[in-house]
Scaffold this motif. Sequence first.
Motif, PDB file in Angstrom:
ATOM      1  N   UNK A   1       0.822  -1.202   0.000  1.00 35.79           N
ATOM      2  CA  UNK A   1       0.000   0.000   0.000  1.00 35.79           C
ATOM      3  C   UNK A   1       0.860   1.259   0.000  1.00 35.79           C
ATOM      4  N   UNK A   2       1.819   1.325   0.902  1.00 32.25           N
ATOM      5  CA  UNK A   2       2.642   2.521   1.036  1.00 32.25           C
ATOM      6  C   UNK A   2       3.467   2.775  -0.219  1.00 32.25           C
ATOM      7  N   UNK A   3       3.899   1.708  -0.859  1.00 30.61           N
ATOM      8  CA  UNK A   3       4.689   1.861  -2.082  1.00 30.61           C
ATOM      9  C   UNK A   3       3.898   2.606  -3.159  1.00 30.61           C
ATOM     10  N   UNK A   4       2.585   2.401  -3.191  1.00 31.54           N
ATOM     11  CA  UNK A   4       1.738   3.082  -4.172  1.00 31.54           C
ATOM     12  C   UNK A   4       1.760   4.600  -3.968  1.00 31.54           C
ATOM     13  N   UNK A   5       2.039   5.034  -2.746  1.00 26.15           N
ATOM     14  CA  UNK A   5       2.002   6.461  -2.426  1.00 26.15           C
ATOM     15  C   UNK A   5       3.397   7.033  -2.161  1.00 26.15           C
ATOM     16  N   UNK A   6       4.426   6.362  -2.670  1.00 24.30           N
ATOM     17  CA  UNK A   6       5.783   6.881  -2.547  1.00 24.30           C
ATOM     18  C   UNK A   6       6.339   6.845  -1.134  1.00 24.30           C
ATOM     19  N   UNK A   7       5.912   5.860  -0.350  1.00 24.25           N
ATOM     20  CA  UNK A   7       6.384   5.751   1.030  1.00 24.25           C
ATOM     21  C   UNK A   7       6.910   4.338   1.285  1.00 24.25           C
ATOM     22  N   UNK A   8       7.714   4.201   2.326  1.00 27.24           N
ATOM     23  CA  UNK A   8       8.245   2.894   2.698  1.00 27.24           C
ATOM     24  C   UNK A   8       7.884   2.584   4.143  1.00 27.24           C
ATOM     25  N   UNK A   9       7.590   1.334   4.390  1.00 25.24           N
ATOM     26  CA  UNK A   9       7.200   0.877   5.727  1.00 25.24           C
ATOM     27  C   UNK A   9       8.441   0.757   6.603  1.00 25.24           C
ATOM     28  N   UNK A  10       8.310   1.119   7.896  1.00 27.10           N
ATOM     29  CA  UNK A  10       9.478   1.134   8.779  1.00 27.10           C
ATOM     30  C   UNK A  10       9.223   0.423  10.106  1.00 27.10           C
TER      31      UNK A  10
END
Length: 250
Positions: free
Chosen positions: A232-241
């Motif tokens: 999901x986060x990859x779709x919005x230019x973010x990475x999970x941490x």
Amino acid sequence: MQEYWELYMKNLEGKPSSIQFNAGISMDIDELQYSHPIVAFVKVKLKEPSEHGLIGEQEEPEILFMEDKLEASLIKFRIGKYVGRVISDGYVTFLFYVQFTYNWQDFLEFALEEFESYEISNGYQEDREWNYYKKLLYPTPKEWQLIQNHKVCDVLKAKEDNLHLARAIEHKLFFSNGDEKKDELVSKLDVKGFKIQSEIENEEGVKGLKFYRIDKPFYHDIDELTLYLIDLLEEYGASYDGWETSVVKS
């Protein structure tokens, strides 16, 4: 050279596989690619594999003893580095990267002289890019997340946590290429039941968010949730941490 090992499960050619690898060696891989350009293997057919093709309890001590002998032999003949093993489909494959091969047979004879009852094959080939390490042994970002999930679950379990009880699980994300899609992502997270706690920033000045939802931290549940969030986060230019939660006992 730092040395520490990780163990995880993955699917190889449709078969459940246990992967153990030297994670610490990745920090020195540029130097090692130059000095140890040959990948070598010792492949052992298990006598009594489990129903899934992994090591059975009865046979595990002998395979671990064989692993110890291979490592000792590697040190004795000073030919390379032990980087990991793959257990799958009734076989154990030990993988090494070596500097040279002129005494490969001496190494094998010394290590395996006590294991004549096993069906064992071996070989080596050039691998200057360390592809076997990078693409077979080393986990993908999702596999790394599963490793971290299970470590946290193990810590909770050791503290007598009831992993099946739902509670607030806090997550973090960081924006990979700016936060232009932050509002869209916040809306999506809201639809999925997540609540934003705060905006955060790491040591490099990268912006992110801390958010939470009521969920169960049991192994399978948290695996499914975190893998969903990564996509999901990859779709919005973010990475999970990663995630954290409090201990909840029965």
